[in-house]
Design a protein around this motif. Structure first.
Motif, PDB file in Angstrom:
ATOM      1  N   ALA A 156      29.664  12.684  32.384  1.00 12.56           N
ATOM      2  CA  ALA A 156      29.494  11.967  31.135  1.00 12.56           C
ATOM      3  C   ALA A 156      30.605  12.351  30.169  1.00 12.56           C
ATOM      4  CB  ALA A 156      28.127  12.288  30.545  1.00 12.56           C
ATOM      5  N   ALA A 157      30.699  11.628  29.057  1.00 11.88           N
ATOM      6  CA  ALA A 157      31.677  11.960  28.028  1.00 11.88           C
ATOM      7  C   ALA A 157      31.459  13.401  27.578  1.00 11.88           C
ATOM      8  CB  ALA A 157      31.536  11.004  26.857  1.00 11.88           C
ATOM      9  N   GLY A 158      32.547  14.144  27.471  1.00  8.24           N
ATOM     10  CA  GLY A 158      32.462  15.541  27.076  1.00  8.24           C
ATOM     11  C   GLY A 158      32.342  16.505  28.235  1.00  8.24           C
ATOM     12  N   GLU A 159      32.097  15.987  29.452  1.00  7.50           N
ATOM     13  CA  GLU A 159      32.027  16.837  30.640  1.00  7.50           C
ATOM     14  C   GLU A 159      33.337  16.767  31.416  1.00  7.50           C
ATOM     15  OE1 GLU A 159      27.276  16.767  31.721  1.00  7.50           O
ATOM     16  OE2 GLU A 159      28.586  15.289  32.691  1.00  7.50           O
ATOM     17  N   GLU A 160      33.587  17.774  32.236  1.00  8.94           N
ATOM     18  CA  GLU A 160      34.821  17.841  33.014  1.00  8.94           C
ATOM     19  C   GLU A 160      34.525  18.200  34.466  1.00  8.94           C
ATOM     20  OE1 GLU A 160      38.113  19.350  29.734  1.00  8.94           O
ATOM     21  OE2 GLU A 160      37.108  20.836  30.999  1.00  8.94           O
ATOM     22  N   LEU A 180      51.085  13.772  39.305  1.00  6.76           N
ATOM     23  CA  LEU A 180      51.147  15.171  38.901  1.00  6.76           C
ATOM     24  C   LEU A 180      51.442  16.013  40.138  1.00  6.76           C
ATOM     25  CD1 LEU A 180      47.995  15.552  36.586  1.00  6.76           C
ATOM     26  CD2 LEU A 180      50.245  14.617  36.036  1.00  6.76           C
ATOM     27  N   GLN A 181      52.317  16.995  39.986  1.00  5.65           N
ATOM     28  CA  GLN A 181      52.660  17.904  41.074  1.00  5.65           C
ATOM     29  C   GLN A 181      51.936  19.222  40.841  1.00  5.65           C
ATOM     30  OE1 GLN A 181      54.492  16.552  43.526  1.00  5.65           O
ATOM     31  NE2 GLN A 181      54.741  14.675  42.295  1.00  5.65           N
ATOM     32  N   LEU A 182      51.051  19.587  41.768  1.00  2.77           N
ATOM     33  CA  LEU A 182      50.182  20.745  41.585  1.00  2.77           C
ATOM     34  C   LEU A 182      50.417  21.768  42.684  1.00  2.77           C
ATOM     35  CD1 LEU A 182      46.998  18.591  40.907  1.00  2.77           C
ATOM     36  CD2 LEU A 182      48.449  19.673  39.173  1.00  2.77           C
ATOM     37  N   THR A 183      50.535  23.036  42.311  1.00  4.23           N
ATOM     38  CA  THR A 183      50.787  24.094  43.280  1.00  4.23           C
ATOM     39  C   THR A 183      49.626  25.082  43.309  1.00  4.23           C
ATOM     40  OG1 THR A 183      51.998  25.385  41.615  1.00  4.23           O
ATOM     41  CG2 THR A 183      53.284  23.901  42.999  1.00  4.23           C
ATOM     42  N   TRP A 184      49.670  26.006  44.280  1.00  7.84           N
ATOM     43  CA  TRP A 184      48.573  26.938  44.527  1.00  7.84           C
ATOM     44  C   TRP A 184      48.190  27.674  43.246  1.00  7.84           C
ATOM     45  CZ3 TRP A 184      45.846  31.291  44.653  1.00  7.84           C
ATOM     46  CH2 TRP A 184      44.929  31.480  45.690  1.00  7.84           C
ATOM     47  N   GLY A 185      46.881  27.686  42.958  1.00  7.72           N
ATOM     48  CA  GLY A 185      46.361  28.407  41.802  1.00  7.72           C
ATOM     49  C   GLY A 185      46.223  27.587  40.538  1.00  7.72           C
ATOM     50  N   GLN A 186      46.861  26.426  40.500  1.00  8.23           N
ATOM     51  CA  GLN A 186      46.749  25.593  39.302  1.00  8.23           C
ATOM     52  C   GLN A 186      45.373  24.928  39.236  1.00  8.23           C
ATOM     53  OE1 GLN A 186      50.784  23.293  39.344  1.00  8.23           O
ATOM     54  NE2 GLN A 186      50.046  23.345  37.229  1.00  8.23           N
ATOM     55  N   THR A 187      44.915  24.691  38.014  1.00  5.52           N
ATOM     56  CA  THR A 187      43.663  23.987  37.796  1.00  5.52           C
ATOM     57  C   THR A 187      43.935  22.691  37.042  1.00  5.52           C
ATOM     58  OG1 THR A 187      42.335  26.011  37.753  1.00  5.52           O
ATOM     59  CG2 THR A 187      41.394  24.068  36.681  1.00  5.52           C
ATOM     60  N   VAL A 188      43.310  21.621  37.493  1.00  7.71           N
ATOM     61  CA  VAL A 188      43.407  20.333  36.812  1.00  7.71           C
ATOM     62  C   VAL A 188      41.997  19.905  36.438  1.00  7.71           C
ATOM     63  CG1 VAL A 188      43.370  19.061  39.011  1.00  7.71           C
ATOM     64  CG2 VAL A 188      44.264  17.959  36.965  1.00  7.71           C
ATOM     65  N   ARG A 189      41.854  19.361  35.242  1.00  3.88           N
ATOM     66  CA  ARG A 189      40.546  18.951  34.727  1.00  3.88           C
ATOM     67  C   ARG A 189      40.521  17.436  34.539  1.00  3.88           C
ATOM     68  NH1 ARG A 189      37.968  23.584  33.457  1.00  3.88           N
ATOM     69  NH2 ARG A 189      39.303  25.425  33.235  1.00  3.88           N
ATOM     70  N   LEU A 190      39.457  16.814  35.023  1.00  3.09           N
ATOM     71  CA  LEU A 190      39.319  15.363  34.946  1.00  3.09           C
ATOM     72  C   LEU A 190      38.147  15.011  34.043  1.00  3.09           C
ATOM     73  CD1 LEU A 190      40.003  16.058  38.277  1.00  3.09           C
ATOM     74  CD2 LEU A 190      40.787  13.722  37.875  1.00  3.09           C
ATOM     75  N   ARG A 191      38.380  14.017  33.164  1.00  2.00           N
ATOM     76  CA  ARG A 191      37.359  13.668  32.177  1.00  2.00           C
ATOM     77  C   ARG A 191      37.609  12.261  31.648  1.00  2.00           C
ATOM     78  NH1 ARG A 191      40.283  18.446  29.069  1.00  2.00           N
ATOM     79  NH2 ARG A 191      42.056  17.343  28.167  1.00  2.00           N
ATOM     80  N   VAL A 192      36.653  11.773  30.876  1.00  2.72           N
ATOM     81  CA  VAL A 192      36.812  10.478  30.212  1.00  2.72           C
ATOM     82  C   VAL A 192      37.947  10.600  29.198  1.00  2.72           C
ATOM     83  CG1 VAL A 192      35.729   8.830  28.645  1.00  2.72           C
ATOM     84  CG2 VAL A 192      34.400   9.823  30.527  1.00  2.72           C
ATOM     85  N   ALA A 193      38.882   9.662  29.237  1.00  2.00           N
ATOM     86  CA  ALA A 193      40.037   9.695  28.336  1.00  2.00           C
ATOM     87  C   ALA A 193      39.668   9.168  26.950  1.00  2.00           C
ATOM     88  CB  ALA A 193      41.172   8.860  28.921  1.00  2.00           C
ATOM     89  N   GLY A 194      40.423   9.613  25.957  1.00  3.25           N
ATOM     90  CA  GLY A 194      40.227   9.084  24.611  1.00  3.25           C
ATOM     91  C   GLY A 194      40.707   7.654  24.490  1.00  3.25           C
ATOM     92  N   GLU A 195      41.732   7.290  25.270  1.00  3.25           N
ATOM     93  CA  GLU A 195      42.251   5.921  25.248  1.00  3.25           C
ATOM     94  C   GLU A 195      41.303   4.968  25.973  1.00  3.25           C
ATOM     95  OE1 GLU A 195      45.835   8.716  25.455  1.00  3.25           O
ATOM     96  OE2 GLU A 195      43.814   8.580  26.278  1.00  3.25           O
ATOM     97  N   ARG A 196      41.296   3.716  25.537  1.00  2.80           N
ATOM     98  CA  ARG A 196      40.507   2.683  26.201  1.00  2.80           C
ATOM     99  C   ARG A 196      41.353   1.417  26.307  1.00  2.80           C
ATOM    100  NH1 ARG A 196      35.002   4.142  26.181  1.00  2.80           N
ATOM    101  NH2 ARG A 196      34.226   2.019  26.313  1.00  2.80           N
ATOM    102  N   LEU A 197      41.160   0.693  27.382  1.00  2.00           N
ATOM    103  CA  LEU A 197      41.830  -0.594  27.543  1.00  2.00           C
ATOM    104  C   LEU A 197      41.039  -1.642  26.773  1.00  2.00           C
ATOM    105  CD1 LEU A 197      43.988  -2.390  28.977  1.00  2.00           C
ATOM    106  CD2 LEU A 197      42.241  -2.788  30.747  1.00  2.00           C
ATOM    107  N   ARG A 198      41.743  -2.474  25.985  1.00  2.00           N
ATOM    108  CA  ARG A 198      41.085  -3.504  25.177  1.00  2.00           C
ATOM    109  C   ARG A 198      41.449  -4.869  25.753  1.00  2.00           C
ATOM    110  NH1 ARG A 198      42.832  -3.405  19.630  1.00  2.00           N
ATOM    111  NH2 ARG A 198      40.758  -4.041  18.937  1.00  2.00           N
ATOM    112  N   MET A 199      40.485  -5.485  26.437  1.00  2.00           N
ATOM    113  CA  MET A 199      40.690  -6.764  27.096  1.00  2.00           C
ATOM    114  C   MET A 199      40.102  -7.891  26.253  1.00  2.00           C
ATOM    115  SD  MET A 199      42.120  -6.344  30.161  1.00  2.00           S
ATOM    116  CE  MET A 199      41.678  -7.929  30.863  1.00  2.00           C
ATOM    117  N   LEU A 200      40.889  -8.956  26.061  1.00  2.00           N
ATOM    118  CA  LEU A 200      40.382 -10.137  25.376  1.00  2.00           C
ATOM    119  C   LEU A 200      39.546 -10.960  26.345  1.00  2.00           C
ATOM    120  CD1 LEU A 200      40.534 -11.721  22.658  1.00  2.00           C
ATOM    121  CD2 LEU A 200      42.278 -13.136  23.761  1.00  2.00           C
ATOM    122  N   VAL A 201      38.273 -11.159  26.014  1.00  2.00           N
ATOM    123  CA  VAL A 201      37.384 -11.908  26.889  1.00  2.00           C
ATOM    124  C   VAL A 201      36.884 -13.181  26.195  1.00  2.00           C
ATOM    125  CG1 VAL A 201      36.669  -9.890  28.162  1.00  2.00           C
ATOM    126  CG2 VAL A 201      35.390 -10.543  26.119  1.00  2.00           C
TER     127      VAL A 201
END
Length: 299
Positions: free
Chosen positions: A252-256, A278-299
């Motif tokens: 959910a939003a705010g979780e990683e 992204l290039q990631l090597t041994w020991g690195q940590t990457v965190r995935l989450r809901v982004a602050g940006e949003r796509l705005r589509m005209l419907v």
């Protein structure tokens, strides 16, 4: 003095363009395909259809407005301005390709080949362009903007990746990836797998849905505008030091979702674009989450 609106037409080279770039001439391209039991006619027909759609959309831009055109391969070098109106002429995937370069500009998805595309993001026809541009340029005039959730990956060395559909983490060649995965609220688990997919509600119609269907998952996939992500581990392999208990879930939003690399080299790329990773090597940590940006589509 107020500047006239600028319309940015986003398109991609057709298969016909790619054949000519590879073989030099139409005759050589036709010869290449004929040797494999195929004809150039269908490729040319689709090329003409795509070109006609782009021409029709360009012609619908008012004469006193500014305009620009950018091909998919040049998006990373193109400068969008906050006031732009973005018309994407092509396939659903082209909208995903442009999304990460935008900062809230209205996007109009125009289907260049009706009947071939699902039309999830390119919902409109070229003939509707003039009215759509009028609505996009005048907020409150009747056009509705649908905001779609995006996903981000942030590494501990500040590398950052943004995507509309999904982010894949694993080996570039899709061999076995080794890492430690820590979903929200868990201690984590060491895993060996074909990689991890983290997707949005928009991505729930694509690669993530494929993983969801294949394993007959009961996980509820998020809606396109929901501030939530779904994640799937691909082909987790059990061993004395790797587990398979944490193979799907949601954030959910705010979780990683945290992933710590335990291979010499892993990559993270978004929306199928492996050249921007992204290039990631041994020991690195990457965190995935809901982004602050949003796509705005005209419907």
């Amino acid at each position: 003095m107020t500047l006239a609106p600028r319309v940015v037409l986003v398109h991609r080279n057709t298969e016909y363009h790619e054949l000519l770039a590879r073989h030099g001439t139409r005759g050589q391209a036709a010869f290449f395909l004929a040797g494999r039991g195929r004809a150039l006619d269908e490729v040319e027909q689709r090329h003409r259809q795509a070109e006609a759609a782009l021409t029709e959309v360009a012609a619908a831009v008012p004469l006193d407005w500014r305009r620009a055109k950018v091909e998919r391969g040049d998006l990373d070098r193109f400068l969008f301005t906050p006031q732009d109106l973005v018309a994407v002429v092509g396939q659903d995937g082209l909208v995903a390709n442009v999304a990460k370069y935008l900062t809230g500009q209205p996007v109009i998805g125009i289907d260049a080949e009706p009947g071939r595309n699902p039309g999830v993001l390119v919902r409109h026809r070229p003939g509707d362009t003039a009215e759509l541009l009028r609505l996009a340029a005048a907020p409150g005039a009747g056009g509705a903007l649908e905001e779609r959730t995006m996903v981000e990956a942030v590494a501990d060395d500040t590398q950052r990746l943004l995507a509309l559909n999904e982010i894949y983490l694993g080996q570039r060649g899709h061999q076995t990836a080794r890492y430690r995965l820590a979903p929200p609220g868990t201690a984590g688990e060491a895993q060996a797998s074909s990689g991890v997919l983290v997707g949005t509600g928009t991505g729930a119609t694509g690669w993530c849905r494929s993983a969801w269907l294949e394993r007959r998952s009961t996980l509820a996939l998020p809606a396109p505008a929901a501030p939530e992500l779904a994640w799937f581990v691909r082909e987790a392999w059990p061993s004395p030091v790797t587990g398979t208990t944490l193979v799907e879930g949601s954030c959910a939003a705010g979780e990683e979702l945290a992933l710590t690399v335990e291979s010499d080299h892993l990559v993270a790329f978004g929306d199928g674009v492996e050249s921007d990773a992204l290039q990631l090597t041994w020991g690195q940590t990457v965190r995935l989450r809901v982004a602050g940006e949003r796509l705005r589509m005209l419907v």
